[in-house]
Write an enzyme that holds these catalytic residues in place. Structure first.
Site, PDB file in Angstrom:
ATOM      1  N   ASP A 344       0.812  -1.229   0.000  1.00 19.96           N
ATOM      2  CA  ASP A 344       0.000   0.000   0.000  1.00 19.96           C
ATOM      3  C   ASP A 344       0.839   1.270   0.000  1.00 19.96           C
ATOM      4  O   ASP A 344       1.989   1.281   0.428  1.00 19.96           O
ATOM      5  CB  ASP A 344      -0.926   0.013   1.222  1.00 19.96           C
ATOM      6  CG  ASP A 344      -0.148  -0.057   2.532  1.00 19.96           C
ATOM      7  OD1 ASP A 344       0.765  -0.893   2.621  1.00 19.96           O
ATOM      8  OD2 ASP A 344      -0.431   0.746   3.440  1.00 19.96           O
ATOM      9  N   GLU A 345       0.212   2.314  -0.488  1.00 20.92           N
ATOM     10  CA  GLU A 345       0.629   3.707  -0.295  1.00 20.92           C
ATOM     11  C   GLU A 345       2.083   4.019  -0.681  1.00 20.92           C
ATOM     12  O   GLU A 345       2.780   4.717   0.037  1.00 20.92           O
ATOM     13  CB  GLU A 345       0.366   4.130   1.159  1.00 20.92           C
ATOM     14  CG  GLU A 345      -1.098   4.006   1.525  1.00 20.92           C
ATOM     15  CD  GLU A 345      -1.440   4.489   2.940  1.00 20.92           C
ATOM     16  OE1 GLU A 345      -2.497   5.105   3.077  1.00 20.92           O
ATOM     17  OE2 GLU A 345      -0.661   4.252   3.880  1.00 20.92           O
ATOM     18  N   TYR A 436     -12.092  -0.407  10.647  1.00 20.18           N
ATOM     19  CA  TYR A 436     -10.893   0.271  11.141  1.00 20.18           C
ATOM     20  C   TYR A 436     -11.048   0.645  12.605  1.00 20.18           C
ATOM     21  O   TYR A 436     -11.676   1.628  12.962  1.00 20.18           O
ATOM     22  CB  TYR A 436     -10.553   1.459  10.229  1.00 20.18           C
ATOM     23  CG  TYR A 436      -9.603   1.000   9.136  1.00 20.18           C
ATOM     24  CD1 TYR A 436      -9.856  -0.198   8.463  1.00 20.18           C
ATOM     25  CD2 TYR A 436      -8.439   1.691   8.825  1.00 20.18           C
ATOM     26  CE1 TYR A 436      -8.984  -0.676   7.510  1.00 20.18           C
ATOM     27  CE2 TYR A 436      -7.557   1.224   7.857  1.00 20.18           C
ATOM     28  CZ  TYR A 436      -7.836   0.033   7.213  1.00 20.18           C
ATOM     29  OH  TYR A 436      -6.961  -0.451   6.277  1.00 20.18           O
ATOM     30  N   PHE A 437     -10.411  -0.175  13.440  1.00 19.50           N
ATOM     31  CA  PHE A 437     -10.565   0.000  14.886  1.00 19.50           C
ATOM     32  C   PHE A 437      -9.676   1.132  15.419  1.00 19.50           C
ATOM     33  O   PHE A 437      -9.636   1.353  16.630  1.00 19.50           O
ATOM     34  CB  PHE A 437     -10.266  -1.316  15.619  1.00 19.50           C
ATOM     35  CG  PHE A 437     -11.363  -2.352  15.491  1.00 19.50           C
ATOM     36  CD1 PHE A 437     -12.451  -2.160  14.654  1.00 19.50           C
ATOM     37  CD2 PHE A 437     -11.318  -3.531  16.241  1.00 19.50           C
ATOM     38  CE1 PHE A 437     -13.460  -3.117  14.533  1.00 19.50           C
ATOM     39  CE2 PHE A 437     -12.328  -4.489  16.152  1.00 19.50           C
ATOM     40  CZ  PHE A 437     -13.395  -4.278  15.293  1.00 19.50           C
ATOM     41  N   ASP A 438      -8.965   1.837  14.518  1.00 23.09           N
ATOM     42  CA  ASP A 438      -8.255   3.034  14.987  1.00 23.09           C
ATOM     43  C   ASP A 438      -9.162   4.261  14.884  1.00 23.09           C
ATOM     44  O   ASP A 438      -8.759   5.356  15.240  1.00 23.09           O
ATOM     45  CB  ASP A 438      -6.939   3.253  14.216  1.00 23.09           C
ATOM     46  CG  ASP A 438      -7.115   3.312  12.706  1.00 23.09           C
ATOM     47  OD1 ASP A 438      -8.160   2.831  12.194  1.00 23.09           O
ATOM     48  OD2 ASP A 438      -6.202   3.829  12.028  1.00 23.09           O
ATOM     49  N   GLU A 488      -0.897   4.056  15.339  1.00 23.04           N
ATOM     50  CA  GLU A 488      -0.266   5.378  15.450  1.00 23.04           C
ATOM     51  C   GLU A 488      -0.688   6.069  16.737  1.00 23.04           C
ATOM     52  O   GLU A 488       0.107   6.708  17.413  1.00 23.04           O
ATOM     53  CB  GLU A 488      -0.685   6.281  14.277  1.00 23.04           C
ATOM     54  CG  GLU A 488      -0.108   5.902  12.930  1.00 23.04           C
ATOM     55  CD  GLU A 488      -1.040   5.008  12.128  1.00 23.04           C
ATOM     56  OE1 GLU A 488      -1.845   4.256  12.729  1.00 23.04           O
ATOM     57  OE2 GLU A 488      -0.964   5.047  10.883  1.00 23.04           O
TER      58      GLU A 488
END
Ligand code: TNX
Length: 774
Positions: A344-345, A436-438, A488
């Site tokens: 990714d990315e 997305y658990f963030d 993060e």
């Protein structure tokens, strides 16, 4: 009298003497059963089975290990050593019976007064049958210390159960913050409780390389540690100077990995390693600069890096030799069929100018650097499949052409999943929207700092890996679904638990249970019992479902109607409107409230007379413009309409969550509107509410100005505030308050000026929630 009769008489006498011998609960109702995820079929019968110190586990040697976790639980909570035997006694036993007609991971559980029978094809099915038994037992079974006066009784049931999907996954990012072996083991326990079978470990990212590779020791010696700047926000951590001491981090040794993999396997969990490439690898480049295009010495970044341009160089053969050597060691450690290579990315600016990359593009007849990424992934795919494994990557691996045989993990919505399944590839669905658990799980003003976005428990529960747009043929390629915890903003284990539970329970049901067996109200009941289990287990789960939220509507009369809600439909919400503290005897909310003056509302969810969840407190500033007609000279953007045309005068203020439905947005242009107060009105102040979140491209107005008019034709300016742009790394709310003395007018015109072009480039959003006229 024969022996049996003497025994009965004695028993009877005992019963009479103590009157409480029959203390065990034997009458169960459906409400007493709280299994998560919901089994396919469950029939409650009369009667119950009671575990005693004499209960035996009847197991064929081959599967002896699977019962140990439950024996250990009895050992700790009841101080019993339950025996494992190979031949069944007359009664009082739990038997495991192999039934090859059952599907992989399926089980049948029959509980009667005499015995408990679990049928399955193999290990996982037995494990899941036992996990169901565990969830039928009182939650005290989770206690690490002896608990007295518990009846270890389970209701007589017939259960027949099997998973809807074969990939029931959870990803843990151990790079952005490192989580030690013990935490991973504890996570595996929680996965097994919920019948989840896949743990994806994100072992590599810019901010840390977390797996020992014998051939390249610097990957962990250098790449495993970074300069500690944890006191600064993630995206405001400057690049450390070369040579600064890196003290924060850690990694798993190969011995650790072997232990994790073996333990996971005993819990029916497959561990999928992710070795990122070609981007998200600055930790590797810091250790071995020769892996990048220009071979500069860099440091492991301490925080966010965007865009990611320091990536592997696919122009050099040595890069592929390195990656193959790394993967060889990884495949030796992980028996997983799937090997995740990230993908990714990657921002390919270096590839465009690197001589080696340009040569590769020419030699391979590639059209551009997107195809170079595709070349990269296809080459890795050939390597991985030559070893008998299957490559899986994030949906970017579709760009420039997907490698044959690759499986796609769809994260940027469901698009990647649709495209790949259409082309006949297998997919795992993990869209940010539901997985997305963030993301935040409740009111952003109450929740700890998170990545952004909004993903409450009820939304996770709605997740369906098979999306409507899929044909039946495409649906067959959906292996399942997965939640991802990026870290993060998750620096501690307690915080990781908070973000993971109870959302993992909702996800587990979404990937295990049949769609028709899912029901939110019933789940809310069952998950409340899971909370009690988590309490005994000492898990720091989030209680955000018990937050109260409020919706306000302006009525024709100008009064405001308030609706109070919590995520669980049956919650007992108590409230006060006079600022007084809440108690269990405060008024219970049952229907919308009407207010017509400035009011402080306090509300909270109660359970059994005790408050749970956070206290909701909001002052509604009822003001002179409430519900009055608003004419927009420059209307809000379609993407951020707030509460539409009455949004600026609905007395509801916005929160730091700019998706909360209160914010109106203007992209690059100014807000200009007129409020008609319908009668000449005395005005002392006009307040304009705004939000700044520069990371998301939202900036405070650089100025506001207010004009008054009696006739709606001629306006005179009565005040202005200018506020020049200033760098701001936090998310902030701000009221622009204009004191205008005391003036009478019918019409109020308000202009808020947009920053236009931010110094960092891009567009500039301006968000306004309310114009308060007092
Ligand atoms: C995108 S999902 C990423 C991660 C970030 C995450 C934050 C994916 C393949 N890449 O690197 O941690 O967003 O939500």
């Amino acid at each position: 009298m024969n022996k049996a009769v003497v025994g009965s008489v004695l028993l009877f006498l005992l019963f009479v003497a103590f009157g409480c011998t029959e203390k065990s609960k034997t009458v169960f109702s459906q409400e007493d059963i709280h299994i998560v995820p919901q089994p396919n079929d469950l029939k409650l019968n009369q009667g119950a089975f009671e575990f005693t110190p004499d209960t035996k586990f009847v197991v064929d040697g081959k599967y002896a290990e699977v019962v140990n976790f439950l024996r250990e639980k009895f050992n700790r909570s009841a101080n019993w050593e339950l025996e494992v035997v190979t031949a069944a006694p007359a009664n009082n036993f739990v038997e495991l019976v192999v039934d090859t007609s059952l599907k992989e991971e399926a089980y049948v559980l029959e509980v009667s007064r005499e015995k408990v029978t679990i049928k399955a094809k193999g290990y996982s099915g037995f494990l899941y049958g036992l996990e169901t038994v565990r969830q039928l037992l009182p939650v005290s079974i989770e206690s690490n210390t002896l608990v007295d006066a518990v009846d270890w009784v389970i209701p007589n049931v017939d259960v027949s159960d099997a998973p809807r999907f074969k990939w029931r996954g959870f990803m843990m990012d151990v790079s952005r913050h490192f989580f030690g072996k013990d935490y991973i083991m504890a996570t595996i326990d929680q996965l097994a409780l919920l019948k989840m079978n896949t743990l994806h470990l994100h072992l590599v990212d810019d901010q840390g390389w977390r797996i020992e590779i014998k051939k390249y020791p610097k990957l962990t010696q250098v790449g495993g540690f970074r300069v500690d700047q944890e006191e600064k926000p993630w995206n405001a951590r400057p690049t450390p100077e070369l040579g600064t001491k890196a003290t924060l981090g850690g990694f798993y040794t190969q011995e650790d990995i072997k232990e994790i993999v073996a333990y996971a396997s005993s819990k029916g969990v497959n561990v999928v390693p992710e070795i990122e490439m070609p981007a998200h690898v600055m930790s590797a480049i810091a250790a071995y600069p020769e892996l990048s295009c220009f071979q500069h010495q860099i440091m492991v970044p301490s925080g966010g890096v965007w865009p990611i341009t320091e990536i592997y160089c696919p122009g050099k053969e040595s890069t592929f030799a390195f990656l193959e050597n790394v993967l060889l060691e990884v495949m030796e450690l992980f028996p997983s069929q799937y090997i995740h290579i990230g993908g990714d990315e990657a921002t390919k600016t270096n590839w465009k100018v690197c001589a080696d990359c340009k040569k590769r593009v020419r030699d391979e007849g590639l059209a551009n650097v997107e195809e170079l990424q595709s070349y990269f992934i296809k080459r890795m795919e050939r390597f991985v499949s030559s070893k008998g494994r299957t490559l899986i990557g994030w949906d970017e691996i579709l760009e420039g052409g997907l490698a044959p045989g690759a499986t796609v993990m769809s994260w940027r919505g469901v698009k990647g999943g649709l495209e790949a399944s259409e082309a006949g590839h297998d997919v795992v669905m993990s869209p940010t929207s539901h997985c997305y658990f963030d993301y935040y799980q409740g009111d952003q003003n109450l929740e700890p700092l998170a990545w952004g976005g909004n993903l409450p428990l009820s939304k996770v529960y709605k997740f369906d890996p098979v999306v409507e747009e899929m044909t039946p043929e495409q649906a067959k390629h959906v292996l399942g679904g997965q939640a991802n915890l990026w870290t993060e903003y998750v620096p501690t284990e307690a915080q990781a638990q908070y973000m993971t539970y109870p959302r993992l329970a909702a996800l587990a049901e979404a990937v295990w249970s049949e769609k028709e067996d899912k029901e939110w109200l019933d789940f809310s009941r069952r998950v409340s019992s899971l909370f009690e289990r988590y309490n005994v287990l000492g898990i720091n789960y989030a209680k955000s479902v018990y937050q109260v939220s409020m919706e306000a509507t302006v009525l024709e009369s100008g009064a405001i109607s308030l609706v109070l809600e919590s995520e669980f439909p049956d919650s007992d919400i108590r409230f006060t409107l006079d600022g007084s503290p809440l108690t269990a005897t405060s008024e219970q909310y049952s229907s919308p409230l009407t207010i017509d003056k400035t009011t402080t509302i306090k509300a909270q969810v109660f359970k059994e007379g005790e408050p749970i969840g956070d206290l909701f407190e909001k002052t509604i500033t009822y003001h002179k413009a409430a519900g009055k007609p608003v004419t927009y000279i420059n209307r809000y953007h379609d993407s951020y309409q707030g509460a539409k045309d009455l949004g600026m005068v609905n007395v509801m203020r916005g929160s730091k969550n700019f998706h909360d439905g209160q914010w109106q947005g203007w992209l690059g242009d100014d807000m200009e509107l007129i409020i008609d107060l319908e009668n000449p009105t005395e005005i002392k102040t006009v307040t304009i509410g705004s939000l700044e979140n520069q990371g998301s491209g939202i900036y405070f107005p650089v100025g506001v100005e207010v004009f008054l008019s009696d006739d709606g034709n001629t306006y005179k300016s009565v005040g202005a505030i200018n506020r020049p742009y200033a760098v701001n790394s936090s998310s902030e709310l701000k009221d622009f308050v204009l004191e205008i003395g005391q003036q009478s007018a019918r019409y109020v015109k308000v202009i808020a000026r947009n920053l236009g072009t931010p110094p960092t480039g891009g567009g500039s959003w301006m968000f306004i929630d309310e114009v308060v006229v007092e």
